[in-house]
Design a protein around this motif. Structure first.
Motif, short mmCIF file in Angstrom:
data_model
loop_
_atom_site.label_atom_id
_atom_site.label_comp_id
_atom_site.label_asym_id
_atom_site.label_seq_id
_atom_site.Cartn_x
_atom_site.Cartn_y
_atom_site.Cartn_z
N SER A 27 13.43 10.14 -7.77
CA SER A 27 14.79 10.20 -8.37
C SER A 27 15.24 9.40 -9.75
N ALA A 28 14.98 8.50 -9.37
CA ALA A 28 16.06 6.69 -9.67
C ALA A 28 15.00 6.36 -11.17
N PRO A 29 15.30 7.10 -12.45
CA PRO A 29 14.10 6.39 -14.11
C PRO A 29 14.32 5.12 -14.04
N ALA B 208 0.70 -1.22 0.08
CA ALA B 208 -0.56 -0.10 -0.46
C ALA B 208 0.91 1.34 0.23
N GLY B 209 0.39 2.62 -0.33
CA GLY B 209 1.22 3.84 -0.60
C GLY B 209 2.06 3.55 -1.58
N LEU B 210 1.71 2.77 -3.02
CA LEU B 210 2.19 2.58 -3.62
C LEU B 210 2.93 3.98 -4.69
N GLU B 211 1.68 5.30 -4.86
CA GLU B 211 2.33 6.32 -4.93
C GLU B 211 3.38 7.59 -3.77
N GLN B 212 3.28 6.74 -2.67
CA GLN B 212 4.37 7.41 -2.01
C GLN B 212 5.65 6.88 -2.92
N PHE B 213 5.65 5.21 -2.06
CA PHE B 213 7.23 4.80 -2.37
C PHE B 213 7.31 5.81 -4.39
N ARG B 214 6.82 5.93 -5.16
CA ARG B 214 7.37 6.01 -6.35
C ARG B 214 8.03 7.54 -6.95
N LEU B 215 6.94 8.53 -5.93
CA LEU B 215 7.60 9.68 -4.99
C LEU B 215 8.71 9.40 -4.60
N ALA C 222 9.84 0.70 -13.06
CA ALA C 222 9.41 -0.62 -12.42
C ALA C 222 8.94 -0.67 -11.34
N ASP C 223 7.43 -1.17 -10.60
CA ASP C 223 7.96 -1.09 -9.38
C ASP C 223 8.52 -2.14 -8.63
N LEU C 224 8.82 -3.73 -9.40
CA LEU C 224 9.62 -4.55 -9.08
C LEU C 224 10.95 -3.86 -8.60
N ASN C 225 11.49 -2.67 -9.47
CA ASN C 225 13.03 -2.52 -8.72
C ASN C 225 12.18 -0.98 -7.37
#
Length: 205
Positions: A112-114, A101-108, A118-121
């Motif tokens: 800075s790391a393109p 849960a909180g995928l948006e926050q994790f991605r945010l 991929a969510d796997l990374n």
DNA sequence: GTCCGGATTACCT
DNA sequence: GGTAATCCGGACT
């Protein structure tokens, strides 16, 4: 429940396996722990506390179940969970997790790391995981097993889904060390192995 | 695949 | 007081 905390107090190697499937929480962010390593001072030359007690490794000499966060390679934060009784320094390194849960926050937090598109990374490595959860030295020493339901602080909660069975736990040598390689103290949740920090050798099964 | 950042500490000179 | 090693990851050739 047997309790991860009591396992941590007794045996860091067993606790590292028992931690697989548990949930790392901070606010609305939650993730399933899929990869861990065990370290202990008494007979393990790869452990930070093997040689001496220093300001950096101080919390490892405290009670079990607290966060030991340190800065490595001058670049990355690493999250460990302390183990054993005070003065018997030991810790479990959390190396990878699967977002719940909180995928948006994790991605945010990882924006800075393109290469982390991929969510796997997002958290497939100890440094990445700390970036995703915004873990820094400010979290060093916090109790990961609070009495009350955790609010915004970093904490550990029991598995939300079935943890791996014993036969589903993959085992091998730890990463990034030269001393202590013979100790098979790296553990991966085989039911989520695609979320681990690196591809596993075929021998692992 | 190779390079390299730049904290912390152990272990040399 | 210098140097190598470290519980890595991203950029680049």
């Amino acid at each position: 429940m047997a309790g991860l905390l009591s396992m941590l107090e007794r045996d860091v190697v067993r606790a590292a396996q028992g931690m697989l499937g548990w949930t790392l929480v901070r606010g609305s962010m939650r993730a399933r722990i899929v990869e861990t390593e065990a370290y202990r001072a008494e007979d393990d030359p790869a452990c930070h506390a093997y040689r001496s007690r220093t300001p950096r490794n101080e919390v490892m000499f405290g009670p079990a179940g607290h966060a030991y966060v340190y800065f490595n390679y001058g670049v990355h934060w690493m999250l460990n969970v302390t183990a054993h009784a005070p003065d018997r320094a030991a810790a479990v390194l959390i190396r990878a997790a699967m977002p719940l849960a909180g995928l948006e926050q994790f991605r945010l937090n990882r924006a800075s790391a393109p290469s982390a598109k991929a969510d796997l990374n997002l958290m497939s490595g100890p440094g990445k995981l700390c970036r995703a959860f915004a873990i820094t030295g400010a979290d060093n020493g916090v109790n990961l097993f609070p009495r009350a339901v955790p609010g915004t602080e970093l904490a550990l909660l029991p598995p939300e889904n079935r943890p791996p069975r014993k036969s589903e736990v993959l085992t091998g040598p730890r990463i990034g060390i030269t001393l202590g390689q013979e100790l098979p103290w790296r553990f991966v949740d085989g039911t989520c192995r695609e979320w681990s920090s690196k591809p596993l050798p075929p021998a692992w099964r």
